[in-house]
Design an enzyme around this catalytic site. Structure first.
Site, short mmCIF file in Angstrom:
data_model
loop_
_atom_site.label_atom_id
_atom_site.label_comp_id
_atom_site.label_asym_id
_atom_site.label_seq_id
_atom_site.Cartn_x
_atom_site.Cartn_y
_atom_site.Cartn_z
N HIS A 1 0.84 -1.20 0.00
CA HIS A 1 0.00 0.00 0.00
C HIS A 1 0.88 1.26 0.00
CE1 HIS A 1 -3.66 2.35 1.22
NE2 HIS A 1 -2.73 3.15 1.70
N GLU A 2 1.80 1.33 0.97
CA GLU A 2 2.66 2.52 1.06
C GLU A 2 3.59 2.62 -0.15
OE1 GLU A 2 1.82 4.75 3.00
OE2 GLU A 2 0.51 3.53 4.25
N HIS B 1 1.76 4.41 -2.89
CA HIS B 1 1.90 5.86 -2.72
C HIS B 1 3.29 6.30 -3.18
CE1 HIS B 1 -1.80 6.85 -0.67
NE2 HIS B 1 -1.55 6.11 0.40
N HIS C 1 3.60 6.65 -6.84
CA HIS C 1 2.90 7.86 -7.27
C HIS C 1 3.85 9.06 -7.16
CE1 HIS C 1 -1.35 9.96 -7.09
NE2 HIS C 1 -0.72 10.19 -8.22
#
Length: 675
Positions: free
Chosen positions: A467-468, A471, A474
């Site tokens: 998940h991190e 990010h 991104h």
């Protein structure tokens, strides 16, 4: 010489952590704020007519040294804080707020921005430039530029007060987390706990020169205890301790602070002409207004609640059959859920953990990023770190050119707040034909290695890492001209798409085969385990969905109504949870006062965005499943239309450019087993 205000001579202009003295921070802030003010003055003193270049662009590129100092200081205040640092934060916060207000309430600057904005239709701007102009104009209009002088001064007071209150809120939660320990000296009280958790607790006790075992409210320690400890009374004790953080009428109590934050946000919004704080915030979100958010949450609630109630009945019957328990309490939920999961799927985290050695999982995330986006991660030792635990990586593209620097910081420690997050130490932007590459960090609190075992992750920690890392991608793949539109600078209900999207690969056999290898034998995770992981992915999903929805509804209760009537936070919270609570209320507990996402972080009126983005990510991943989970064409579309574009266009435009259509919620409901 102050290292923070000097030109860094480090590799890739990286942060010179080991050379920074505590005494450098305050003078560095004063110096860089003064420099940023001078840059603003050069825009307002320009005798030429306002243009996009000399006003809007100049404004976006101003204050870069200040941004750099701020990112270093506030990132370390979350990951490696101290009493001294927290004191500096309280001193610096009003200075930054005052500067920010001086910019947004600068009449001459606003008039220059307005001149450009009023002629936007004649300017032949690119989509990115049009977005920047719109964002700059709104940043003034939405922050008081149109207010009369007396209201502007009240706005300044509110912003200064809010900045300090949010810092204090977080400091109190951290202090309460650090102040509790469950000290066990009777070995029988450890029954049911995995060997790794016991060893971790013993190591901690030894480090404090104490006998026995110590469990804390740090997430890996806390979660292991409430999930596996057979001793129900001790599960109750640690669970209540976690639930009453900052709710103990002591020096770290957050009740008054929580109410002050909510009331000040409301006053600020009404001062600016909005009905509530949520109306103000949601104007700049995909969801647009509180009614849309409430409709979204209540629609999901209607679909999830029957499933959740059925699951709770199943869990209650199981607990009664196993241990004769008639009424499940909050401290029973994780324990019996894990037991039921083991029974139904013959699967538990202790069986899986040997296949999820941290280094292998991280390498797996890197390999998947390579297959999808052509990135290579090369660990390097010549980049300065702020703690020995931190790992540093060069991120390279297919031409072997630098894409980003990546810092990975995975283990709990006293100076680090709980949770997991991505942040950046340096933004990406293009200036003077040079593409400045970003410095990105992932910070987590995973199960640390022990004397006999490496760091072995629970499956939940595996999905958190992915998940991190989503990010992180991104941020790393950002490729925009303007810093304020780069990377994760997107609508808040869009920012979770890349992160939640990456979690999907954790459930795919083809992806798991790349990294889920037994840490001792090297054996790839058995296929039947993979099938069970997939099967169990929607296990108790109704209850999990209800929990997420309850947080979103609590957030909206605080921020989409007038909070001045609230006198009792606990009673208010209880009423907000009424339609979603599954377990009996615990009188000593109150979640709001440690709900850092909305009262310290940036999620106020935005907690719904986790679920909102799940609709996007389920729909987006369905596209990958249709074409192949490592399909290069789909991955390139995702990279070029989502990951690299930041906030340069409206998120729905970007999403449709990637997907060819608007997202359909059916993909999420199907994945969650709710239809």
């Amino acid at each position: 010489m102050n290292i923070l205000t000097s030109t860094y001579t480090t590799k890739y202009n990286s942060a010179p952590f080991s050379h920074i003295q505590m005494s450098d921070y305050l003078p560095a802030f004063e110096t860089t704020i003064a420099a940023a003010r001078a840059e603003i003055e050069s825009i307002t003193n320009n005798l030429d007519d306002p243009t996009f270049e000399n006003t809007i662009e100049a404004l976006d590129f101003s204050g870069q040294r200040l941004d750099r100092v701020s990112s270093i200081f506030f990132n370390l205040n979350s990951a490696e804080t101290s009493d001294e640092m927290q004191k500096i934060a309280q001193e610096v916060s009003p200075l930054l707020t005052a500067f920010s207000n001086d910019v947004s309430l600068n009449e001459v600057l606003f008039q220059r921005v307005k001149v450009v904005y009023d002629q936007k239709d004649k300017l032949a701007l690119t989509p990115e430039q049009a977005t920047l102009l719109d964002k700059k104009y709104k940043s003034f209009a939405r922050n008081g530029a149109l207010l009369p002088e007396n209201k502007k001064s009240r706005l300044r007071e509110i912003d200064t007060e809010l900045a300090k209150l949010k810092l204090t809120f977080g400091e109190n939660v951290l202090a309460e987390t650090n102040n509790y320990q469950l000290h066990i000296t009777n070995k029988a009280d450890l029954k049911g706990l995995p060997e790794g958790a016991i060893e971790m607790a013993h190591t901690l006790a030894k480090s404090k020169e104490m006998e026995g075992w110590i469990f804390t409210l740090d997430f890996p320690s806390y979660l292991a205890f409430v999930t596996y400890a057979d001793n129900r009374e001790l599960r109750k004790e640690i669970s209540i301790a976690a639930g009453k953080k900052a709710f103990q009428n002591n020096e770290f109590d957050n009740q008054k602070i929580t109410l002050q934050i909510a009331k000040l946000r409301h006053e600020r919004a009404t001062l600016l002409g909005y009905k509530t704080h949520a109306h103000f915030v949601l104007e700049e979100r995909m969801a647009q207004n509180p009614d849309q958010v409430k409709t979204f949450l209540t629609d999901l609630l209607a679909k999830a609640k029957p499933a959740a109630e059925k699951e709770l009945a199943q869990l209650t019957a199981f607990a009664k059959e196993l241990d004769g328990i008639n009424q499940l309490e909050k401290w029973d939920g994780p324990y019996y859920s894990e037991k039921l999961k083991q029974k139904l799927f013959n699967l538990d985290d202790e069986i899986l953990k040997p296949y999820f050695k941290l280094e292998n999982v991280l390498h797996g995330a890197f390999t998947i990023a390579n297959k999808l986006f052509g990135l290579t991660f090369k660990e390097i030792s010549d980049i300065d770190k702020y703690h020995a635990d931190v790992q540093t990586f060069e991120v390279l593209d297919e031409k072997n050119e630098l894409v980003a620097l990546f810092y990975a910081d995975f283990f709990p420690r006293k100076g680090k707040r709980n949770g997991a997050w991505m942040t950046s130490y340096k933004s990406q932007y293009i200036q003077n034909s040079r593409n400045e590459r970003p410095h990105i960090s992932n910070v987590c609190n995973f199960t640390p290695p022990t004397l006999t075992k490496p760091s072995l992750l629970t499956f939940n920690e595996v999905t958190t890492l992915f998940h991190e890392f989503g990010h992180g991608l991104h941020g790393m793949l950002a490729n925009t001209t303007y810093p304020s539109l780069s990377g994760t600078s997107v609508f808040w209900d869009f920012v979770e798409l890349p992160s939640q999207m990456m979690e999907n690969w954790c459930y795919e056999p083809e992806a798991l085969a790349l990294f889920a290898k037994h840490y001792e034998t090297g054996e790839i995770i058995p296929q039947d385990y993979v099938e069970k992981i997939k099967e169990s992915a929607s296990f108790l999903e109704g209850m999990a969905t209800l929990r997420q929805l309850s947080f979103g509804l609590l957030d909206m209760a605080f921020h989409s109504n007038n909070p001045t009537e609230i006198s009792d936070i606990k009673a208010f919270e209880k009423a907000a949870f009424e339609g979603t609570s599954l377990y009996p209320d615990v009188a000593k507990n109150c979640m709001s006062v440690s709900f850092s996402h909305i009262f310290q972080g940036g999620y106020s009126s935005g907690y719904y965005s986790y679920k909102w983005a799940e609709v996007l990510d389920a729909d987006a991943f369905a596209y990958f499943q249709e074409k192949g989970i490592f399909n290069k064409d789909v991955a390139t579309k995702f990279k070029n239309n989502i990951l690299s574009k930041g906030g340069t266009e409206h998120p729905m435009t970007l999403y449709k450019n990637f997907r060819g259509q608007e997202p359909k919620p059916e993909a999420l409901l199907k994945r969650a087993g709710l239809i």
